[in-house]
Design a protein around this motif. Structure first.
Motif, PDB file in Angstrom:
ATOM      1  N   ALA A  14       0.826  -1.214   0.236  1.00 49.73           N
ATOM      2  CA  ALA A  14      -0.130   0.039   0.032  1.00 49.73           C
ATOM      3  C   ALA A  14       0.881   1.343  -0.002  1.00 49.73           C
ATOM      4  CB  ALA A  14      -1.060   0.063   1.199  1.00 49.73           C
ATOM      5  N   THR A  15       2.136   1.206   0.350  1.00 51.45           N
ATOM      6  CA  THR A  15       3.191   2.424   0.239  1.00 51.45           C
ATOM      7  C   THR A  15       3.730   2.233  -1.166  1.00 51.45           C
ATOM      8  OG1 THR A  15       3.379   1.954   2.513  1.00 51.45           O
ATOM      9  CG2 THR A  15       5.035   3.335   1.454  1.00 51.45           C
ATOM     10  N   PRO A  16       3.287   3.523  -1.886  1.00 49.21           N
ATOM     11  CA  PRO A  16       3.935   3.490  -3.277  1.00 49.21           C
ATOM     12  C   PRO A  16       5.506   3.774  -3.350  1.00 49.21           C
ATOM     13  CG  PRO A  16       2.015   4.940  -3.058  1.00 49.21           C
ATOM     14  CD  PRO A  16       2.348   4.525  -1.656  1.00 49.21           C
ATOM     15  N   ALA A  17       6.214   4.149  -2.533  1.00 48.88           N
ATOM     16  CA  ALA A  17       7.544   4.423  -2.421  1.00 48.88           C
ATOM     17  C   ALA A  17       7.984   2.993  -2.463  1.00 48.88           C
ATOM     18  CB  ALA A  17       7.858   5.215  -0.965  1.00 48.88           C
ATOM     19  N   ASN A  18       7.601   2.183  -1.752  1.00 43.14           N
ATOM     20  CA  ASN A  18       8.134   0.741  -1.772  1.00 43.14           C
ATOM     21  C   ASN A  18       8.313   0.144  -3.001  1.00 43.14           C
ATOM     22  OD1 ASN A  18       8.448   0.851   1.118  1.00 43.14           O
ATOM     23  ND2 ASN A  18       6.522  -0.312   1.478  1.00 43.14           N
ATOM     24  N   SER A  19       7.292   0.214  -3.651  1.00 45.92           N
ATOM     25  CA  SER A  19       7.154  -0.315  -5.162  1.00 45.92           C
ATOM     26  C   SER A  19       8.299   0.211  -5.924  1.00 45.92           C
ATOM     27  CB  SER A  19       5.737  -0.009  -5.810  1.00 45.92           C
ATOM     28  OG  SER A  19       5.806  -0.607  -7.082  1.00 45.92           O
ATOM     29  N   ALA A  20       8.456   1.587  -5.983  1.00 48.02           N
ATOM     30  CA  ALA A  20       9.485   2.588  -6.638  1.00 48.02           C
ATOM     31  C   ALA A  20      10.470   2.189  -6.357  1.00 48.02           C
ATOM     32  CB  ALA A  20       9.355   3.750  -6.261  1.00 48.02           C
ATOM     33  N   LEU A  21      11.129   1.615  -5.037  1.00 52.78           N
ATOM     34  CA  LEU A  21      12.260   1.312  -4.505  1.00 52.78           C
ATOM     35  C   LEU A  21      12.783  -0.120  -5.271  1.00 52.78           C
ATOM     36  CD1 LEU A  21      12.693   2.196  -0.652  1.00 52.78           C
ATOM     37  CD2 LEU A  21      14.455   2.741  -2.587  1.00 52.78           C
ATOM     38  N   VAL A  22      11.728  -0.963  -4.820  1.00 50.25           N
ATOM     39  CA  VAL A  22      12.034  -2.411  -5.538  1.00 50.25           C
ATOM     40  C   VAL A  22      12.336  -2.281  -6.952  1.00 50.25           C
ATOM     41  CG1 VAL A  22      10.985  -4.578  -5.543  1.00 50.25           C
ATOM     42  CG2 VAL A  22      10.753  -3.441  -3.552  1.00 50.25           C
ATOM     43  N   ARG A  23      11.216  -1.772  -7.714  1.00 50.65           N
ATOM     44  CA  ARG A  23      11.350  -1.635  -9.102  1.00 50.65           C
ATOM     45  C   ARG A  23      12.742  -0.996  -9.585  1.00 50.65           C
ATOM     46  NH1 ARG A  23       7.215   0.704  -9.547  1.00 50.65           N
ATOM     47  NH2 ARG A  23       7.888   3.030 -10.144  1.00 50.65           N
ATOM     48  N   GLY A  24      13.418   0.075  -8.899  1.00 46.86           N
ATOM     49  CA  GLY A  24      14.423   0.522  -9.225  1.00 46.86           C
ATOM     50  C   GLY A  24      15.550  -0.420  -8.957  1.00 46.86           C
ATOM     51  N   TRP A  25      15.581  -1.231  -7.969  1.00 48.34           N
ATOM     52  CA  TRP A  25      16.540  -2.218  -7.743  1.00 48.34           C
ATOM     53  C   TRP A  25      16.494  -3.133  -9.129  1.00 48.34           C
ATOM     54  CZ3 TRP A  25      14.582  -3.240  -1.988  1.00 48.34           C
ATOM     55  CH2 TRP A  25      14.754  -1.961  -1.319  1.00 48.34           C
ATOM     56  N   ILE A  26      15.401  -3.625  -9.283  1.00 51.02           N
ATOM     57  CA  ILE A  26      15.521  -4.834 -10.445  1.00 51.02           C
ATOM     58  C   ILE A  26      15.867  -4.045 -11.620  1.00 51.02           C
ATOM     59  CG2 ILE A  26      13.830  -6.389 -11.693  1.00 51.02           C
ATOM     60  CD1 ILE A  26      14.326  -6.942  -8.520  1.00 51.02           C
ATOM     61  N   GLU A  27      15.650  -2.966 -11.901  1.00 51.30           N
ATOM     62  CA  GLU A  27      15.849  -2.193 -13.229  1.00 51.30           C
ATOM     63  C   GLU A  27      17.398  -2.226 -13.214  1.00 51.30           C
ATOM     64  OE1 GLU A  27      13.626   1.385 -13.486  1.00 51.30           O
ATOM     65  OE2 GLU A  27      11.918   0.360 -14.174  1.00 51.30           O
ATOM     66  N   GLU A  28      18.051  -1.985 -12.198  1.00 52.91           N
ATOM     67  CA  GLU A  28      19.487  -1.803 -12.028  1.00 52.91           C
ATOM     68  C   GLU A  28      20.264  -3.330 -12.447  1.00 52.91           C
ATOM     69  OE1 GLU A  28      20.736  -0.456  -8.143  1.00 52.91           O
ATOM     70  OE2 GLU A  28      19.776   1.472  -8.394  1.00 52.91           O
ATOM     71  N   THR A  29      19.575  -3.984 -12.155  1.00 53.62           N
ATOM     72  CA  THR A  29      20.332  -5.502 -12.651  1.00 53.62           C
ATOM     73  C   THR A  29      20.372  -5.573 -14.089  1.00 53.62           C
ATOM     74  OG1 THR A  29      17.988  -6.746 -12.386  1.00 53.62           O
ATOM     75  CG2 THR A  29      19.394  -6.542 -10.532  1.00 53.62           C
ATOM     76  N   GLY A  30      19.268  -5.095 -14.810  1.00 56.63           N
ATOM     77  CA  GLY A  30      19.270  -5.131 -16.390  1.00 56.63           C
ATOM     78  C   GLY A  30      18.540  -6.093 -16.704  1.00 56.63           C
ATOM     79  N   VAL A  31      17.795  -6.904 -16.045  1.00 55.75           N
ATOM     80  CA  VAL A  31      16.630  -7.848 -16.583  1.00 55.75           C
ATOM     81  C   VAL A  31      15.480  -7.526 -17.035  1.00 55.75           C
ATOM     82  CG1 VAL A  31      17.845  -9.621 -14.628  1.00 55.75           C
ATOM     83  CG2 VAL A  31      15.906  -8.048 -14.109  1.00 55.75           C
ATOM     84  N   ALA A  32      15.323  -6.067 -17.023  1.00 53.24           N
ATOM     85  CA  ALA A  32      14.113  -5.623 -17.392  1.00 53.24           C
ATOM     86  C   ALA A  32      14.497  -4.039 -17.588  1.00 53.24           C
ATOM     87  CB  ALA A  32      12.967  -5.665 -16.339  1.00 53.24           C
TER      88      ALA A  32
END
Length: 261
Positions: A14-32
């Motif tokens: 329910a906390t939008p900031a959490n989604s933004a953080l996790v999405r950023g971590w995943i994008e940094e890996t280059g898998v998406a």
């Protein structure tokens, strides 16, 4: 336990900031690529888990495990995401650790706690089969917590891949229990359903169905039965030892079966 975990997860999502953080971590890996991942955290984890690609899973899991090894709220969030992604595997581990003296919810609480510890301390040098290794480490830690007195026959291939629960965890747990029952029926399905063998089949299925007998032990018992049926001549010491172990497993299950009748 797992229902409470899902309620807590809803608050995390329910906390939008959490989604933004996790999405950023995943994008940094280059898998998406940026913008390709769902915005909502629940959908994001489900999307990651839906990819049946070991190399893909290893990369995003390592990224989260790296974050979880740190300090502060971001590390706690990364560990919490890992725990949620592993819920199906935790259900399986919980079932494998059940005994006559262990309640499902009590075991689940220990398993969840151990998984959280593993998520925070996992050796990052182990970068292959990450999901399976995380669950295996959790099993070993939980077994030590319970003071397990015997080694369990668990291999990496026996552990489920990372699967996210995008629905109600209670429903998923019920589904998993039905799958476990179906597997028990498959294990004993080739046996005759009459006489003593029929009673044994009924006992094994009842034991797995009610949580008194782990599926692996049911498999082992049926292997012993088939071994005895095919054996010619006197049993070897090793065969007698396996037979005694199977009888030891079944004795308390039979007592509960009689009590429930």
């Amino acid at each position: 336990m797992f229902v409470g975990l899902d309620v807590e997860w809803a608050l995390v999502c329910a906390t939008p900031a959490n989604s933004a953080l996790v999405r950023g971590w995943i994008e940094e890996t280059g898998v998406a690529e940026a913008g390709d991942l769902p915005l909502e955290l629940r959908e994001l984890v489900a999307c990651l888990a839906a990819r049946r690609d070991a190399a893909f899973s290893d990369r995003w899991l390592i990224a989260l495990l790296d974050r979880a090894a740190g300090e502060g709220q971001e590390a706690q969030l990364a560990a919490r995401v890992i725990v949620q992604a592993m819920v199906p595997g935790m259900v399986r581990l919980t079932q494998s650790l059940l005994t006559l003296r262990r309640d499902f919810d009590d075991v689940a609480q220990v398993v969840v706690g151990c998984l959280y510890v593993v998520a925070r301390t996992f050796p990052l040098r182990r970068r292959a089969k990450v999901a399976a290794n995380v669950m295996l480490e959790t099993l070993h830690l939980a077994s030590r917590e319970f003071g397990a007195d015997e080694a369990r026959e668990v291999r990496l291939d026996d552990l489920w891949d990372v699967v996210a629960c995008d629905g109600d965890v209670a429903d998923r747990v019920a589904q998993d229990l039905l799958i476990e029952r179906g597997q028990a029926l498959q294990v004993v399905g080739t046996a005759k359903l009459d006489g003593v063998e029929g009673e044994l089949v009924a006992l094994l299925v009842w034991g797995v169905d009610h949580g008194w007998l782990p599926l692996q032990q049911a498999r082992s018992v049926m292997s012993r039965v088939r071994e005895e049926a095919e054996r010619t001549g006197a049993a070897t010491p090793a065969a007698r030892k396996r037979r005694s172990r199977a009888v030891r497993w079944l004795r308390p299950v039979a007592a509960q079966w009689v009590h429930a009748a």
